[in-house]
Motif scaffolding. Structure first.
Motif, mmCIF file in Angstrom:
data_model
loop_
_atom_site.group_PDB
_atom_site.id
_atom_site.type_symbol
_atom_site.label_atom_id
_atom_site.label_comp_id
_atom_site.label_asym_id
_atom_site.label_seq_id
_atom_site.Cartn_x
_atom_site.Cartn_y
_atom_site.Cartn_z
ATOM 1 N N GLN A 315 0.781 -1.209 0.037
ATOM 2 C CA GLN A 315 0.105 0.055 0.014
ATOM 3 C C GLN A 315 1.000 1.220 -0.028
ATOM 4 O O GLN A 315 0.448 2.118 -0.826
ATOM 5 C CB GLN A 315 -0.933 0.094 1.275
ATOM 6 C CG GLN A 315 -1.947 1.105 1.272
ATOM 7 C CD GLN A 315 -2.964 1.019 -0.085
ATOM 8 O OE1 GLN A 315 -3.539 -0.114 -0.188
ATOM 9 N NE2 GLN A 315 -3.397 2.117 -0.806
ATOM 10 N N GLN A 316 2.044 1.246 0.804
ATOM 11 C CA GLN A 316 2.989 2.317 0.841
ATOM 12 C C GLN A 316 3.326 2.659 -0.443
ATOM 13 O O GLN A 316 3.487 3.627 -0.896
ATOM 14 C CB GLN A 316 3.886 2.280 1.733
ATOM 15 C CG GLN A 316 3.565 2.199 3.149
ATOM 16 C CD GLN A 316 4.450 1.904 4.297
ATOM 17 O OE1 GLN A 316 5.641 1.830 3.802
ATOM 18 N NE2 GLN A 316 3.968 1.800 5.414
ATOM 19 N N SER A 317 3.948 1.580 -1.217
ATOM 20 C CA SER A 317 4.411 1.710 -2.564
ATOM 21 C C SER A 317 3.567 2.293 -3.618
ATOM 22 O O SER A 317 3.898 3.133 -4.267
ATOM 23 C CB SER A 317 4.897 0.269 -3.086
ATOM 24 O OG SER A 317 5.893 -0.292 -2.114
ATOM 25 N N LEU A 318 2.333 1.682 -3.687
ATOM 26 C CA LEU A 318 1.319 2.347 -4.483
ATOM 27 C C LEU A 318 0.928 3.905 -4.283
ATOM 28 O O LEU A 318 0.611 4.705 -4.940
ATOM 29 C CB LEU A 318 -0.152 1.405 -4.279
ATOM 30 C CG LEU A 318 -0.044 -0.075 -4.694
ATOM 31 C CD1 LEU A 318 -1.321 -0.748 -4.597
ATOM 32 C CD2 LEU A 318 0.493 0.044 -6.216
ATOM 33 N N ASN A 319 0.918 4.080 -2.774
ATOM 34 C CA ASN A 319 0.354 5.579 -2.311
ATOM 35 C C ASN A 319 1.667 6.230 -3.006
ATOM 36 O O ASN A 319 1.376 7.552 -3.489
ATOM 37 C CB ASN A 319 0.377 5.679 -0.707
ATOM 38 C CG ASN A 319 -0.995 4.929 -0.390
ATOM 39 O OD1 ASN A 319 -1.878 4.717 -1.079
ATOM 40 N ND2 ASN A 319 -0.964 4.573 0.882
ATOM 41 N N ALA A 320 2.862 5.834 -2.896
ATOM 42 C CA ALA A 320 4.190 6.656 -3.117
ATOM 43 C C ALA A 320 3.842 6.925 -4.825
ATOM 44 O O ALA A 320 3.997 7.992 -5.219
ATOM 45 C CB ALA A 320 5.144 6.275 -2.993
ATOM 46 N N GLY A 321 3.750 5.803 -5.589
ATOM 47 C CA GLY A 321 3.385 6.014 -7.112
ATOM 48 C C GLY A 321 2.135 7.064 -7.261
ATOM 49 O O GLY A 321 2.493 7.984 -8.193
ATOM 50 N N ILE A 322 1.181 7.035 -6.571
ATOM 51 C CA ILE A 322 -0.090 7.677 -7.124
ATOM 52 C C ILE A 322 0.370 9.276 -6.606
ATOM 53 O O ILE A 322 0.152 10.290 -7.457
ATOM 54 C CB ILE A 322 -1.033 7.347 -6.191
ATOM 55 C CG1 ILE A 322 -1.581 5.918 -6.718
ATOM 56 C CG2 ILE A 322 -2.314 8.492 -6.241
ATOM 57 C CD1 ILE A 322 -2.757 5.295 -5.894
ATOM 58 N N ILE A 323 0.964 9.571 -5.651
ATOM 59 C CA ILE A 323 1.543 10.831 -5.084
ATOM 60 C C ILE A 323 2.300 11.386 -5.851
ATOM 61 O O ILE A 323 2.092 12.619 -6.471
ATOM 62 C CB ILE A 323 2.073 10.878 -3.596
ATOM 63 C CG1 ILE A 323 1.027 10.499 -2.464
ATOM 64 C CG2 ILE A 323 2.701 12.279 -3.352
ATOM 65 C CD1 ILE A 323 1.443 10.271 -0.945
ATOM 66 N N GLY A 324 3.480 10.649 -6.434
ATOM 67 C CA GLY A 324 4.325 10.999 -7.388
ATOM 68 C C GLY A 324 3.715 11.343 -8.639
ATOM 69 O O GLY A 324 3.916 12.554 -9.263
ATOM 70 N N MET A 325 2.693 10.584 -9.236
ATOM 71 C CA MET A 325 1.908 10.915 -10.288
ATOM 72 C C MET A 325 1.126 12.380 -10.377
ATOM 73 O O MET A 325 1.295 13.290 -11.154
ATOM 74 C CB MET A 325 1.083 9.808 -10.925
ATOM 75 C CG MET A 325 0.555 10.093 -12.128
ATOM 76 S SD MET A 325 -0.703 8.735 -12.306
ATOM 77 C CE MET A 325 -1.805 8.813 -11.147
ATOM 78 N N ILE A 326 0.615 12.523 -9.065
ATOM 79 C CA ILE A 326 -0.293 13.684 -9.016
ATOM 80 C C ILE A 326 0.612 14.899 -8.818
ATOM 81 O O ILE A 326 0.393 16.044 -9.561
ATOM 82 C CB ILE A 326 -0.989 13.664 -7.634
ATOM 83 C CG1 ILE A 326 -2.081 12.749 -7.600
ATOM 84 C CG2 ILE A 326 -1.621 14.867 -7.249
ATOM 85 C CD1 ILE A 326 -2.752 12.145 -6.597
ATOM 86 N N LEU A 327 1.843 14.897 -8.410
ATOM 87 C CA LEU A 327 2.706 15.842 -8.048
ATOM 88 C C LEU A 327 3.108 16.536 -9.493
ATOM 89 O O LEU A 327 3.439 17.655 -9.645
ATOM 90 C CB LEU A 327 3.915 15.764 -7.174
ATOM 91 C CG LEU A 327 3.431 15.362 -5.589
ATOM 92 C CD1 LEU A 327 4.950 15.021 -4.806
ATOM 93 C CD2 LEU A 327 3.156 16.909 -5.201
ATOM 94 N N VAL A 328 3.615 15.381 -10.377
ATOM 95 C CA VAL A 328 4.032 15.555 -11.703
ATOM 96 C C VAL A 328 2.709 16.581 -12.624
ATOM 97 O O VAL A 328 3.186 17.612 -13.260
ATOM 98 C CB VAL A 328 4.530 14.516 -12.595
ATOM 99 C CG1 VAL A 328 4.688 14.473 -13.942
ATOM 100 C CG2 VAL A 328 5.581 13.716 -11.935
ATOM 101 N N MET A 329 1.699 15.870 -12.260
ATOM 102 C CA MET A 329 0.332 16.575 -13.072
ATOM 103 C C MET A 329 0.349 17.930 -12.593
ATOM 104 O O MET A 329 0.280 18.963 -13.319
ATOM 105 C CB MET A 329 -0.763 15.793 -12.801
ATOM 106 C CG MET A 329 -0.852 14.426 -13.481
ATOM 107 S SD MET A 329 -2.445 13.662 -13.191
ATOM 108 C CE MET A 329 -2.269 12.345 -14.126
ATOM 109 N N VAL A 330 0.234 18.209 -11.299
ATOM 110 C CA VAL A 330 0.442 19.619 -10.682
ATOM 111 C C VAL A 330 1.217 20.631 -11.211
ATOM 112 O O VAL A 330 1.227 21.621 -11.748
ATOM 113 C CB VAL A 330 0.203 19.588 -9.305
ATOM 114 C CG1 VAL A 330 0.183 20.962 -8.444
ATOM 115 C CG2 VAL A 330 -1.097 18.796 -8.726
#
Length: 480
Positions: A315-330
């Motif tokens: 779950q931590q790995s998936l959260n890290a990937g999702i947060i990273g993707m959102i930051l890139v989008m922002v």
């Protein structure tokens, strides 16, 4: 306008195909948005699977037992890769003076089905059939003694309806034994004579062709000696002698074929006949192609295994990937404005294509595979930055947004193509020479780069053309 319409149609067709592949029935039980990913097979580190352990039964007197174990490992590895289980783990283990092969198959929930994925675990060999029975001869003391006198052994056919007494040494010659030959080609074909539905035509490797030729020469019987109508009858002495010189092909201790050698086979080519259906012939051909095991395997354990990664870690790995993707989008939206929104849409589009490919092809996703997908996001954003910076330069030079987009794409194409091509070549080498999780990383990287290239050069071109009127560029810095 026509080119934009073509881009839209192709992009939507690819998107629909990916979504359909993700929504087809047959996936894991899931609800909500998780249902979209239920058809994607997960590796051992994400979902667990089946663990099988086999003891390698090496014949006494074998000069190099370790090489036999290596060959068994290679055959099983090839079979799993051929079935699409590139993430399966195949390990060698040595203990108590025995050699073991441990196989861990991800996303499998049934040990019986998992064993079938490996195909035959037995040994392919050629022998000499000297007698036959319609009932189990091992229950008859006379037949048991006959086998002892002849130095042979009784084997059932694949249907268990007939038993054959077979010698491994042709005519008691120790130099004429053929066990575990390498089959370089095996294909199901229609029986030309119409005797059986399908047959399996095979070709042995060159190093086995010579001994196969000598075996067929030793067992060759002229046609007039084994066709009962042409001699004194089925009970004639000549026919009974001919029955003792039949070629037998044995796999998994089951007789696949027994028949007369109508002529010596000098090129290593032969056929296995057994009234096969197409599916049966196809299965046997696949087993032969993937490699006959040079030693017998004895199953010692079969069990289900838990994921190697805990739920918290996953779950931590998936959260890290999702947060990273959102930051890139922002960041892209903040710095490039409307073009950044196109980039954010493109990231989601490319991910759907990748997940659709995984769901549609049955490829297995592991943590290294997820790393390959995240790497894809970086590749996609790099391509966007190259194109967007070129668009900004052209607009500052006085071109309209529409014209700037055309020039930017035409001048950026080969830069993006060359950069992605070199990465794909490197990933292809990883896939070809790697095994297990390395192949998983290579697959998601290759598919992801193709999806990123399509998004950068086709889908984003359509979106930018549609939003060209809203693109604003500051004199220096970002875009609006």
């Amino acid at each position: 306008m026509r080119s934009d319409r073509v881009r839209l149609i192709v992009s939507l067709a690819l998107l629909v195909a990916a979504v359909v592949a993700m929504l087809l029935p047959g996936g894991r039980p899931a609800s909500g948005i998780a249902k979209l990913f239920s058809r994607i097979k997960l590796g051992l580190d994400l979902s667990g699977g089946v663990r099988l352990e086999y003891r390698v039964d090496i014949e006494k007197g074998t000069e190099n037992p370790s090489s036999v174990v290596d060959d068994v490992w290679m055959v099983l590895r090839n079979r799993l890769d051929s079935a699409g289980y590139t993430e399966a783990v195949v390990k060698k283990s040595f203990r108590e003076n025995n050699s073991f092969i441990i196989i861990e198959i991800p996303d499998a929930t049934d040990t019986t089905k998992a064993e079938k994925l490996l195909g035959s675990t037995g040994l392919l060999w050629f022998g000499q059939a000297i007698d036959e029975r319609d009932t189990d001869p091992t229950l008859n003391p006379d037949d048991v003694n006959l086998a002892l006198r002849e130095g042979a052994k009784w084997y059932p056919d694949k249907d268990g309806k007939k038993w054959y007494l077979i010698k491994k040494e042709i005519n008691n010659r120790k130099d004429l034994t053929l066990s575990g030959p390498r089959v370089i080609e095996a294909v199901p074909t229609i029986d030309q004579k119409g005797v059986a539905n399908y047959v399996v035509s095979f070709t042995l490797a060159k190093e086995f062709a010579e001994i196969f030729k000598n075996i067929t020469k030793e067992l060759y019987v002229p046609e007039e000696l084994y066709v009962p109508e042409q001699v004194l009858g089925a009970g004639s002495t000549q026919y009974q002698l001919a029955l003792k010189k039949r070629l037998a092909i044995v796999l998994d201790d089951k007789v696949q074929f027994v028949g007369f050698v109508v002529s010596p086979i000098e090129d290593g080519r032969g056929q296995i006949k057994g009234n096969f259906t197409f599916d049966q012939a196809k299965e046997l051909a696949a087993i032969l192609r993937s490699g006959a095991l040079p030693a017998r395997l004895e199953k010692t354990t079969a069990s289900l295994v838990s994921p190697t990664l805990g739920k918290d870690v996953l779950q931590q790995s998936l959260n890290a990937g999702i947060i990273g993707m959102i930051l890139v989008m922002v960041y892209m939206i903040a710095f490039y404005g409307i073009m950044g929104i196109v980039a954010a849409i493109g990231i989601i589009y490319a991910l759907i294509i990748v997940f659709g490919f995984l769901a549609g092809t049955g490829a297995i996703l592991t943590l290294p595979g997820i790393a390959g997908i995240i790497f894809t996001i970086g590749t996609l954003v790099d391509g966007n930055v190259i194109i967007y910076e070129r668009i900004k330069e052209e607009i500052r030079a006085g071109k309209t947004p529409k014209a700037a987009i055309e020039v930017a794409f035409s001048r950026s194409f080969w830069t993006l193509f060359d950069a992605n091509l070199t990465t794909i070549i490197a990933a292809l080498f990883l896939y070809y020479f790697g095994t297990g999780t390395i192949k998983g990383f290579a697959i998601t990287t290759i598919v992801g780069i193709f999806a990123a290239m399509f998004m950068n050069l086709v889908f984003s071109k359509f979106l930018l053309d549609a939003m060209a009127g809203a693109i604003r560029v500051r004199k220096a810095g970002g875009a609006q």
